[in-house]
Write a protein that holds these residues in place. Structure first.
Motif, PDB file in Angstrom:
ATOM      1  N   UNK A  22      23.504   2.333 -11.889  1.00  0.00           N
ATOM      2  CA  UNK A  22      24.292   1.436 -11.046  1.00  0.00           C
ATOM      3  C   UNK A  22      23.867   1.565  -9.596  1.00  0.00           C
ATOM      4  N   UNK A  23      23.697   0.440  -8.962  1.00  0.00           N
ATOM      5  CA  UNK A  23      23.373   0.380  -7.542  1.00  0.00           C
ATOM      6  C   UNK A  23      24.626  -0.039  -6.799  1.00  0.00           C
ATOM      7  N   UNK A  24      24.935   0.704  -5.743  1.00  0.00           N
ATOM      8  CA  UNK A  24      26.138   0.470  -4.934  1.00  0.00           C
ATOM      9  C   UNK A  24      27.403   0.594  -5.782  1.00  0.00           C
ATOM     10  N   UNK A  25      27.277   1.223  -6.951  1.00  0.00           N
ATOM     11  CA  UNK A  25      28.407   1.365  -7.846  1.00  0.00           C
ATOM     12  C   UNK A  25      28.834   0.071  -8.506  1.00  0.00           C
ATOM     13  N   UNK A  26      28.045  -1.009  -8.346  1.00  0.00           N
ATOM     14  CA  UNK A  26      28.481  -2.341  -8.770  1.00  0.00           C
ATOM     15  C   UNK A  26      27.491  -3.114  -9.642  1.00  0.00           C
ATOM     16  N   UNK A  27      26.204  -2.842  -9.495  1.00  0.00           N
ATOM     17  CA  UNK A  27      25.172  -3.683 -10.119  1.00  0.00           C
ATOM     18  C   UNK A  27      24.316  -2.817 -11.031  1.00  0.00           C
ATOM     19  N   UNK A  28      24.241  -3.165 -12.325  1.00  0.00           N
ATOM     20  CA  UNK A  28      23.638  -2.286 -13.322  1.00  0.00           C
ATOM     21  C   UNK A  28      22.322  -2.806 -13.895  1.00  0.00           C
ATOM     22  N   UNK A  29      21.359  -1.877 -13.995  1.00  0.00           N
ATOM     23  CA  UNK A  29      20.163  -2.069 -14.815  1.00  0.00           C
ATOM     24  C   UNK A  29      20.409  -1.239 -16.072  1.00  0.00           C
ATOM     25  N   UNK A  30      20.352  -1.881 -17.225  1.00  0.00           N
ATOM     26  CA  UNK A  30      20.690  -1.242 -18.493  1.00  0.00           C
ATOM     27  C   UNK A  30      19.639  -0.231 -18.918  1.00  0.00           C
ATOM     28  N   UNK A  31      20.107   0.894 -19.410  1.00  0.00           N
ATOM     29  CA  UNK A  31      19.281   1.923 -20.030  1.00  0.00           C
ATOM     30  C   UNK A  31      19.768   2.042 -21.459  1.00  0.00           C
ATOM     31  N   UNK A  32      18.864   1.875 -22.411  1.00  0.00           N
ATOM     32  CA  UNK A  32      19.240   2.084 -23.814  1.00  0.00           C
ATOM     33  C   UNK A  32      18.008   2.075 -24.697  1.00  0.00           C
TER      34      UNK A  32
END
Length: 151
Positions: A22-32
């Motif tokens: 999460x960037x800035x606690x708001x925007x996510x790049x998924x890891x899986x």
């Protein structure tokens, strides 16, 4: 950032080595673990979660180290309203999978993303999805870039 899903996967779809950055606690790049693991497109590895699938699946086999190189440009706000959306460029294992991709807003699950607050700075964090398939991390490098000019 380097990450590794468990070498002996259990589960399918989102219940397999699920995490996120999460960037800035708001925007996510998924890891899986997206290696031979079908799931919804905007929930696969290297997706801008819930918004944009990656251009290609560059995921290695479970148990192998994966690498993300991410450039995140934060959203800009004028008078409390978004004047320029956030953007992501992501390389997954050296393959360009997101190119200057526009974020529609804050990461949410099963709803349309939107920008709801102007934040100047925020944390970078790693999600523990709680699926009992612990994802390992190493070599986390963060460098602030001056991206204030036009590009």
């Amino acid at each position: 950032i380097e990450w590794r899903a468990p070498a002996k996967p259990r589960g399918v779809s989102q219940a397999r080595g699920n995490s996120g950055i999460f960037f800035m606690g708001l925007y996510e790049v998924q890891i899986m673990d997206s290696y031979q693991n079908a799931t919804y497109a905007d929930g696969s590895a290297a997706s801008i979660y819930g918004q944009h699938p990656p251009l290609v699946n560059a995921t290695r086999k479970p148990g192998e180290w994966q690498v993300y190189d991410i450039v995140f440009r934060k959203p800009r706000f004028t008078d409390g309203k978004v004047s320029e959306p956030g953007r992501f460029t992501v390389f997954h294992n050296g393959v360009l999978v997101q190119h200057n991709t526009e974020s529609f807003g804050e990461t949410v699950w099963r709803r349309a993303a939107k920008y709801s607050r102007a934040v100047e700075k925020g944390p970078i964090s790693i999600q523990d999805h709680g699926d009992r398939q612990k994802v390992a991390f190493r070599n986390i490098w963060i460098r602030e870039l001056d991206l204030s000019g036009s590009d």
